[in-house]
Design a protein around this motif. Structure first.
Motif, short mmCIF file in Angstrom:
data_model
loop_
_atom_site.label_atom_id
_atom_site.label_comp_id
_atom_site.label_asym_id
_atom_site.label_seq_id
_atom_site.Cartn_x
_atom_site.Cartn_y
_atom_site.Cartn_z
N GLU A 1 35.59 28.63 33.10
CA GLU A 1 36.56 29.39 32.32
C GLU A 1 37.57 28.43 31.69
O GLU A 1 37.99 27.46 32.32
CB GLU A 1 37.28 30.35 33.28
N GLU B 1 33.36 33.40 29.84
CA GLU B 1 34.18 33.79 28.68
C GLU B 1 34.23 32.73 27.59
O GLU B 1 35.29 32.20 27.26
CB GLU B 1 35.60 34.15 29.15
N TYR C 1 39.23 35.71 49.13
CA TYR C 1 40.24 34.65 49.07
C TYR C 1 41.19 34.92 50.22
O TYR C 1 42.00 35.83 50.15
CB TYR C 1 40.98 34.68 47.74
N ALA D 1 37.13 43.98 33.47
CA ALA D 1 38.51 43.74 33.05
C ALA D 1 39.06 42.49 33.73
O ALA D 1 38.39 41.90 34.58
CB ALA D 1 39.36 44.96 33.40
N ASN D 2 40.27 42.13 33.40
CA ASN D 2 40.92 40.99 34.06
C ASN D 2 41.00 41.24 35.56
O ASN D 2 41.35 42.31 36.01
CB ASN D 2 42.35 40.81 33.53
N GLY D 3 40.63 40.23 36.31
CA GLY D 3 40.74 40.34 37.76
C GLY D 3 39.62 41.11 38.42
O GLY D 3 39.67 41.40 39.62
N ALA D 4 38.57 41.45 37.66
CA ALA D 4 37.48 42.24 38.23
C ALA D 4 36.64 41.40 39.20
O ALA D 4 36.04 41.93 40.14
CB ALA D 4 36.58 42.78 37.12
N GLY D 5 36.61 40.09 38.98
CA GLY D 5 35.84 39.24 39.87
C GLY D 5 34.71 38.50 39.17
O GLY D 5 33.81 37.95 39.80
N LYS D 6 34.77 38.46 37.84
CA LYS D 6 33.69 37.81 37.08
C LYS D 6 33.65 36.31 37.34
O LYS D 6 32.59 35.74 37.65
CB LYS D 6 33.90 38.06 35.57
N THR D 7 34.81 35.68 37.22
CA THR D 7 34.85 34.24 37.45
C THR D 7 34.45 33.92 38.89
O THR D 7 33.70 32.96 39.14
CB THR D 7 36.27 33.71 37.17
N THR D 8 34.91 34.75 39.81
CA THR D 8 34.55 34.55 41.22
C THR D 8 33.03 34.59 41.39
O THR D 8 32.47 33.78 42.14
CB THR D 8 35.22 35.64 42.07
N GLN E 1 34.60 39.43 28.13
CA GLN E 1 35.44 40.62 27.99
C GLN E 1 35.18 41.25 26.62
O GLN E 1 35.51 42.41 26.39
CB GLN E 1 36.92 40.24 28.08
N ALA F 1 37.48 39.64 46.93
CA ALA F 1 37.37 39.56 45.47
C ALA F 1 36.05 40.17 45.02
O ALA F 1 35.98 40.78 43.96
CB ALA F 1 37.47 38.12 45.01
N1 LIG Z 1 42.03 31.07 44.21
C1 LIG Z 1 42.33 32.36 44.41
N2 LIG Z 1 43.12 32.72 45.44
C2 LIG Z 1 43.40 34.01 45.66
N3 LIG Z 1 42.97 35.01 44.91
C3 LIG Z 1 42.19 34.71 43.86
C4 LIG Z 1 41.82 33.38 43.55
N4 LIG Z 1 41.04 33.37 42.46
C5 LIG Z 1 40.92 34.66 42.09
N5 LIG Z 1 41.60 35.48 42.94
C6 LIG Z 1 41.68 36.94 42.85
O1 LIG Z 1 40.38 37.45 42.88
C7 LIG Z 1 40.26 38.51 41.95
C8 LIG Z 1 39.13 38.22 40.99
O2 LIG Z 1 39.49 37.11 40.20
P1 LIG Z 1 38.54 36.51 39.08
O3 LIG Z 1 39.17 35.27 38.59
O4 LIG Z 1 37.17 36.42 39.60
O5 LIG Z 1 38.62 37.64 37.96
P2 LIG Z 1 37.99 37.66 36.52
O6 LIG Z 1 37.15 38.87 36.45
O7 LIG Z 1 37.35 36.41 36.18
O8 LIG Z 1 39.28 37.90 35.62
P3 LIG Z 1 39.63 37.31 34.15
O9 LIG Z 1 38.89 38.17 33.17
O10 LIG Z 1 41.08 37.53 34.04
O11 LIG Z 1 39.21 35.90 34.11
C9 LIG Z 1 41.60 38.65 41.28
O12 LIG Z 1 42.27 39.73 41.91
C10 LIG Z 1 42.30 37.36 41.55
O13 LIG Z 1 43.68 37.56 41.68
#
Ligand SMILES: Nc1ncnc2c1ncn2[C@@H]1O[C@H](COP(=O)(O)OP(=O)(O)OP(=O)(O)O)[C@@H](O)[C@H]1O
Ligand SMILES: [Mg+2]
Lengths: 238, 468
Positions: free
Chosen positions: A85, A160, A13, A37-44, A192, A18
């Protein structure tokens, strides 16, 4: 050939990485879970597979075909369904309208598909005329899954699905995910809720700070002390 | 903007002391906790703030002179009257809002009750169209030109913006820029600008060229901007509107600058032996406009109920969900934006040819906002709403202006529009003629799926009927 393969996938990003070199594969017919965990990058990861995000480097292969730069609506047409999500349904459309939107890319008779979704989620059938926004959280999640099924995906990405739902509802939804797989749809499940996800899945990956730190058969992961420490709230026995 | 207005708000119920028997009246020190009183305080304070903000400026010698001037009687009185008036409205809404809402719902259900039959509705439309054709010929020249320059043009502009704002949910604050592009295209191709066109066109063919130019501008502006989610579009279009106006002022060698254009030729049609020139008489322009408005209404109505309209609805409701449903979000957003732009461009061409002269000062941001107000007033996403809203709000000031009883002044227009908008938001936020919810599932009902009404089917957890 794997149904889905991520090869050295890097996603940024802006300047912030990410995903840093993620390797992951999903075979036809499997349920694979991606934990972290939160912010690990799963959604990405899921967003990159479905084309909502494009990789900085590395490859996304679906049925052997590179789809890293394909637009989301074309990825869907190739056979990847995405339940985003936070169960994003169309709040002012009825249940039926929501389902019909899920089949936007297809023409023809939707009757069988709608009835298939109603057979998986009878409660949706009872509420077919209700507006999406007035459904309960669990019903909305069911609707989001049902809507994704309307496009006949070969691979279903679930982000999730248990988020914010009561344990009983989570159990019901996980049972239906198993049923969807048994009907021939491969599933990549981001969760999670590690225990339940691993009980459902064949294999699992653990993502930490954008890197895969662990992977293996679900039963092995379920017994792994590090997993138990990190996700199941037990103390690690090194 | 992506969320259409919330209609199901539950009115706040306040127990007020007046409604209670004397012995249950709220003691005086608890009065402040009464919502009505609290709001009154807020409004009075707001009145003082408004008075200060709109008062005269202070000066270096007597620094408090500004405050002093602001709190003098007539000025302060007006400001307080405005804010206390607002309080009265809010209070009335809390007391009678429910009743007002049901009454207004009953009124809007009236056409459907009176004309339950689609055939009758069709007949009513034909009758309206006949009236629109016959009636203007009996008006005098003043009202005929009002009909073109105020009512007709703004109806066209409103239904075009309705596609962008109402259907696709995109907030376009630079809508008038495309109007300017249409007008300048017209001026260019008819040779009314300092630079001359490569070919002198028959003035009628300017119309498709101007439409295409405005559409192209819409696509060029839309493609990079509409990629972004959120409110960027509002900001970018706002800026674009300003840029177009400033460019028109400063690019003197091309546009004629602030002084304006040369004389623009009237439309003329020389084709297949027909030779017709639209002259100074507004009526022929009215009919030309009517043709385009009717065409646009047909086109937009069928778009709304097509696959494209469904994609717009999905995007408006939730962009991420629309993307996950396989909708090419960018394509449909650009499409809506470009349709709006070309409608606006056509309106600009027509105005330019009819008035025969314009200047950059005609294309202010205020005008973009005004058209947005027309759409909101009529009911976002509602074609009849946009038509009636624009027609009423444009005709009424003219009527009040010439009517000896009212003596309405044109420069006060925006004060009244502001007041109307506040009233609408309080009593009828869905607009004059709210859009009826699309019934997409009707297609499914034909296949026998949607026939049973789930809401009345009771809570029996039976399997859906017709399962194999
Ligand atoms: N649009 C964005 N712009 C900048 N950074 C982003 C963006 N989307 C996600 N990130 C960052 O990328 C990292 C991974 O985010 P992601 O949403 O993939 O996490 P996640 O594993 O799905 O977390 P969660 O369990 O909280 O949903 C995080 O550090 C987040 O802050
Ligand atoms: Mg996530």
């Amino acid at each position: 050939m794997s149904l889905l393969q991520l090869v050295d996938l890097e996603v940024r990003y802006g300047a912030i990485p990410a995903l840093r070199g993620v390797n992951l594969s999903v075979e036809t017919g499997e349920i694979v879970t991606l934990l972290g965990a939160n912010g690990a990058g799963k959604t990405t990861t899921l967003r990159t597979i479905s084309g909502l995000q494009h990789p900085a480097s590395g490859r996304v292969l679906f049925e052997g075909r590179a789809i890293g730069d394909v637009a989301p609506h074309d990825v869907l047409a190739l056979g990847v369904g995405h339940v985003p999500e936070g169960r994003r349904i169309f709040p002012q459309m009825s249940v039926l309208e929501n389902l019909e939107m899920g089949a936007y890319r297809r023409r023809g008779n939707l009757r069988e598909d709608v009835e298939h979704v109603f057979s998986l989620f009878p409660v949706l059938g009872q509420r077919r005329r209700q507006e999406g926004g007035t459904l309960s959280g669990g019903e909305q999640q069911m609707l989001a899954i049902g809507r994704a099924l309307m496009s006949h995906p070969r691979l279903l990405l679930l982000d999730e699905p248990s988020m914010g739902l009561a344990p009983l509802v989570v159990k019901a939804i996980f049972e239906i995910i198993a049923r969807i797989r048994s009907q021939g749809t491969t599933i990549l499940l981001v969760e999670q809720n590690a225990t339940q996800a691993l009980q459902l899945a064949d294999r699992g990956y653990v993502l930490e700070n954008g890197e895969i730190v662990m992977s293996g058969a679900a039963t092995d992961l379920l017994g792994d002390p590090r997993i138990r420490a990190a996700y199941l709230g037990e103390t690690a026995a090194h | 903007m992506s969320d259409p207005l919330e209609l199901t708000e539950i009115p706040e119920r306040t127990v007020t002391s007046a409604a209670l028997p004397p012995d249950q009246r709220t003691p005086w020190h608890k009065v402040v906790h009464n919502d009505d009183v609290r709001r009154l305080f807020a409004c009075v304070i707001g009145g003082f703030v408004l008075a200060l903000m709109t008062g005269p400026e202070g000066d270096g010698i007597n620094m408090l002179s500004g405050v002093d001037g602001a709190l003098r009687f007539p000025h302060l009185g007006i400001c307080l009257a405005l804010t206390v008036g607002l309080w009265v409205l809010i209070t009335v809404r809390h007391r009678f809002g429910e009743r007002a809402r049901t009454a207004s719902a009953r009124v809007s259900a009236l056409p459907a009750r009176l004309l339950p039959n689609a055939k009758f509705r069709g007949l009513a439309l034909v009758a309206l169209l006949a009236l629109a054709i016959v009636y203007p010929a009996h008006l005098n020249g003043y009202w005929q030109s009002v009909l073109v320059q105020q009512v007709g043009i703004y109806v066209l502009l409103a239904i075009g913006l309705n596609v962008v704002v109402g259907y696709a949910g995109l907030l376009d604050l630079g809508y008038i820029a495309f109007f300017a592009i249409g007008a300048y295209s017209d001026a260019f191709w008819t040779g009314a600008l300092p630079i001359h066109p490569p070919a002198n066109l028959n003035p009628f063919w300017v119309i498709p060229i101007a439409i295409a130019t405005a559409m192209l501008a819409g696509v060029i502006l839309g493609v990079p901007t509409l990629r972004l989610r959120g409110d960027y579009l509002a900001i970018v279009t706002l800026g674009f509107g300003e840029i177009i106006q400033i460019v028109a002022i400063n690019l003197q060698g091309v546009t004629g600058g602030a002084i304006g254009t040369g004389t623009i030729r009237h439309f003329a049609l020389h084709v297949l032996g027909i030779n017709y020139v639209w002259g100074l008489d507004p009526l022929p322009y009215y009919y030309l406009l009517l043709v385009f408005v009717v065409l646009a209404l047909f086109a937009f109505h069928s778009l709304e109920h097509s696959r494209i309209g469904r994609a717009w609805a999905a995007i408006r409701e939730d962009e991420i969900a629309a993307e996950a449903s396989g909708i090419n979000v960018l394509k449909y957003k650009v499409m809506a934006f470009a349709i709006g732009a070309s409608t606006s461009g056509f309106a600009g061409t027509l105005v330019a040819s009819q008035i025969r002269f314009f200047e950059p000062g005609d294309f202010t941001v205020q005008l973009s906002i005004l058209i947005l107000v027309l759409v909101i007033f009529g009911g976002m996403g509602s074609l009849p709403g946009a038509v009636v809203g624009a027609a009423v709000l444009e005709w009424l000031p003219q009527y009040l202006h010439v009517h000896p009883l009212f003596g309405f002044q044109q420069q006060d227009l925006y004060i009244y529009f502001g007041a109307i908008l506040i009233l609408m938001m309080i009593f009828r936020p869905e607009g004059l003629i709210p859009s009826r919810r699309r019934r997409i599932e009707l297609g499914l009902a034909e296949h026998g799926i949607g026939t049973a009404d789930a809401m009345t089917a009771g809570a029996s957890p039976s399997e859906p009927a017709g399962l194999p």
